[in-house]
Enzyme design. Structure first.
Site, short mmCIF file in Angstrom:
data_model
loop_
_atom_site.label_atom_id
_atom_site.label_comp_id
_atom_site.label_asym_id
_atom_site.label_seq_id
_atom_site.Cartn_x
_atom_site.Cartn_y
_atom_site.Cartn_z
N ASP A 1 0.79 -1.22 0.00
CA ASP A 1 0.00 0.00 0.00
C ASP A 1 0.83 1.28 0.00
O ASP A 1 0.36 2.33 0.42
CB ASP A 1 -0.91 0.00 1.23
CG ASP A 1 -0.14 -0.27 2.53
OD1 ASP A 1 1.07 -0.01 2.57
OD2 ASP A 1 -0.77 -0.74 3.49
N GLU B 1 -0.41 -9.12 -1.31
CA GLU B 1 -1.02 -8.62 -0.07
C GLU B 1 -2.21 -7.72 -0.40
O GLU B 1 -2.35 -6.60 0.06
CB GLU B 1 0.01 -7.87 0.80
CG GLU B 1 -0.46 -7.70 2.24
CD GLU B 1 0.55 -6.96 3.10
OE1 GLU B 1 1.20 -7.60 3.93
OE2 GLU B 1 0.71 -5.73 2.91
N GLU C 1 -2.19 5.08 3.22
CA GLU C 1 -2.12 3.70 2.73
C GLU C 1 -3.49 3.11 2.37
O GLU C 1 -3.62 2.33 1.42
CB GLU C 1 -1.42 2.81 3.75
CG GLU C 1 0.08 3.04 3.87
CD GLU C 1 0.45 4.20 4.77
OE1 GLU C 1 1.65 4.52 4.87
OE2 GLU C 1 -0.48 4.81 5.38
N HIS D 1 6.14 4.44 13.58
CA HIS D 1 6.48 5.30 12.45
C HIS D 1 5.27 5.81 11.68
O HIS D 1 5.42 6.54 10.71
CB HIS D 1 7.38 4.54 11.47
CG HIS D 1 6.66 3.44 10.75
ND1 HIS D 1 6.48 2.20 11.31
CD2 HIS D 1 6.06 3.40 9.53
CE1 HIS D 1 5.80 1.44 10.46
NE2 HIS D 1 5.54 2.15 9.39
N ARG E 1 2.36 7.74 9.92
CA ARG E 1 2.10 9.16 9.71
C ARG E 1 0.94 9.67 10.56
O ARG E 1 0.96 10.79 11.06
CB ARG E 1 1.79 9.43 8.23
CG ARG E 1 2.98 9.38 7.31
CD ARG E 1 2.56 9.61 5.86
NE ARG E 1 3.68 9.54 4.95
CZ ARG E 1 4.42 10.59 4.58
NH1 ARG E 1 4.14 11.78 5.07
NH2 ARG E 1 5.43 10.45 3.75
N HIS F 1 12.79 4.91 13.89
CA HIS F 1 12.65 5.22 12.47
C HIS F 1 13.43 6.48 12.12
O HIS F 1 13.59 7.38 12.95
CB HIS F 1 11.16 5.40 12.13
CG HIS F 1 10.85 5.32 10.66
ND1 HIS F 1 10.96 6.40 9.82
CD2 HIS F 1 10.42 4.29 9.89
CE1 HIS F 1 10.61 6.04 8.59
NE2 HIS F 1 10.29 4.76 8.61
#
Length: 383
Positions: free
Chosen positions: A104, A126, A140, A221, A223, A253
Site C-alpha cells: 500500500d 497482499e 495507505e 512510524h 504518519r 525510524h
C-alpha cells in the site's frame, strides 16, 4: 509490435521502494528467478533508501533499475508525481508482460497506475487489506483501494482480505488466497541466521546489558501518529520502562517526526535503548528475544505471532483484523494510559500472556511466494 505477454521467458517487472515491500517481495523475486518461465526485472524507487538497501543486501538482490527518488522532507504529492513519471519511463523501456506490486505504499500505487496507463496487467501481493477509514492508515488505505481497482490478480493473504475484495465486486476468479510472503521471508532469514549466527549479532551487547530483564520491542512510524500520538507513545514507553523488571529496545525510524520526540522523552532512560533501524536479520533477532512487541507497524502484526510473541498495536484501526480476531494482536490506540495498562496486564497476568502467545497465527505457512508465481504462470499461459 510483439505482445510482451507472448515473449518467453516472460519479463515480470517487480516494483518496490520501502523496506517492508522489499522484505515481502524478495521471496517472490527468488521464486521468479528459480522458474524458467520468467525473467524477473527489479525496479526500486528507494522511497526508503537506507532501510531498503539493508534488505537488498541480505536478500542478494541487485536492482535492474534504481530510481533513487528519496529526498528530505518530501511531500506526498511531489513523491507521487516523481514516481509516476519515472516508473513510467522504466516500463516503456522494459516492456514487461506483467507488473508486480506489494501492499500500500506510494511506490506500489504509482507503479500500478503507471502500468494501467500502459495497459500492462498488475498483480497485487497482499491484496484486500482494509481498515475502512481513509485516514487510518493514511495514505495507505486509499493507496490500497486504488491498486485494488486496477489489479488483474489479487493475492489475498487471508480469507478476510479475500472477502473484502469480493465485497467490492472484484470477480472471484481474480482473487486468490495465498498467505502472506512475510512469513516466507521470516523463515528464510531465521534459517540463514541459524546457519550463520554472525548475521544477527548487532543486539548482543544489549542482550548482555539487559540480561535478567524482560525485553519489550518497540517500533513506531505511522504518519497518522505524528504529533500528539507520537508524544503519547513516548510517554507510555517511559512509564513502562519505569518498571525495574523490563528493558526496552526501540529501533527508531529515520523520520525526524519520530526521532525528535523519542530522543527528547526517552534518550536519557538507562533501560531504554534507542538504536538505529535494524537490518532484517537483526530485527528478526529482536522479535526472537522480545517478550512483547509494542508497535504501530503492519508487518510486525504478522511477523511476531509467527514466533509466539503478543503484539500490542498502537493504532485506532488495523487493516489486519485477522490477528485481533485470532488473539495474536490487540488494538490499544495511542492513549498513554491504555498502552501502559494493556502492557502491564501482559507482564503481570501469565494467563493473559499465554492466551496471546499461543494463539494461531493466521498469516501464512511460508509457501506463499511459490503459490503466487504459479498463479502468474497460469495466467500467462491462458494468453
Amino acid at each position: 509490435m510483439t505482445d510482451p505477454a507472448k515473449i518467453l521467458p516472460a519479463k515480470i517487472l517487480v516494483v518496490f521502494g520501502t523496506r517492508p515491500e522489499a522484505i515481502k517481495l524478495f521471496p517472490v523475486v527468488a521464486a521468479l528467478k528459480a522458474d524458467p518461465r520468467f525473467t524477473p526485472i527489479v525496479c526500486v524507487s528507494a522511497q526508503h533508501r537506507q532501510m531498503l538497501d539493508q534488505v537488498l543486501e541480505i536478500a542478494g538482490i541487485v536492482p535492474d533499475h534504481d530510481l533513487d527518488l528519496m529526498k528530505p522532507d518530501q511531500t506526498l504529492d511531489g513523491l507521487t508525481a516523481a514516481l509516476l513519471t519515472e516508473l513510467g519511463k522504466v516500463m516503456d523501456q522494459v516492456q514487461p508482460a506483467r507488473v508486480v506490486v506489494q501492499g500500500d505504499t506510494a511506490t506500489a500505487m504509482a507503479g500500478a497506475l503507471a502500468a494501467y496507463y500502459r495497459k500492462i496487467p498488475v498483480d497485487h501481493v497482499e491484496a484486500g487489506l482494509r481498515s475502512y477509514n481513509i485516514y487510518h492508515p493514511w495514505p495507505e488505505e486509499v493507496n490500497r483501494k486504488i491498486i485494488g481497482a486496477i489489479a488483474s490478480l489479487h493475492f489475498a493473504p487471508t480469507d478476510v482480505s479475500a472477502a473484502a475484495l469480493l465485497a467490492e465486486n472484484v470477480p472471484a476468479d481474480r482473487v486468490h488466497i495465498t498467505g502472506n510472503t512475510v512469513i516466507d521471508a521470516l523463515h528464510w532469514v531465521r534459517t540463514r541466521i541459524f546457519a550463520k549466527p554472525s548475521l544477527a549479532q548487532d543486539l548482543a551487547g544489549l542482550e548482555t546489558l539487559f540480561a535478567g530483564r524482560r525485553i519489550i520491542g518497540v517500533t513506531s512510524h505511522r504518519r497518522e501518529n505524528f504529533g500528539g500520538g507520537m508524544e503519547n507513545i513516548a510517554e507510555a514507553v517511559a512509564q513502562i520502562a519505569a518498571r525495574s523488571d523490563v528493558a526496552v529496545i526501540f529501533p527508531v525510524h529515520l523520520n525526524p517526526n519520530v526521532r525528535q520526540i523519542m530522543n527528547q522523552r526517552l534518550g536519557k532512560l538507562s533501560n531504554v535503548a534507542l538504536i538505529e533501524p535494524l537490518d532484517y536479520p537483526n530485527f528478526v533477532r529482536l522479535l526472537s528475544i522480545a517478550e512483547i512487541m509494542l508497535t504501530d507497524s503492519g508487518g510486525v502484526q504478522e511477523e511476531a505471532p509467527a514466533l509466539g510473541k503478543p503484539v500490542l498495536v498502537m493504532r485506532e484501526t488495523t487493516e489486519r483484523p485477522e490477528g485481533v480476531t485470532a488473539g495474536t494482536a490487540k488494538l490499544v490506540g495511542t492513549e498513554t494510559s491504555v498502552i501502559v495498562t494493556e502492557m502491564f496486564k501482559l507482564l503481570d497476568d501469565k494467563a493473559a500472556y499465554e492466551d496471546m502467545a499461543r494463539a494461531h497465527n493466521p498469516f501464512g505457512d511460508g509457501h506463499t511466494a511459490s503459490r503466487i508465481v504459479e498463479l502468474i504462470g497460469n495466467e500467462i499461459a491462458k494468453g
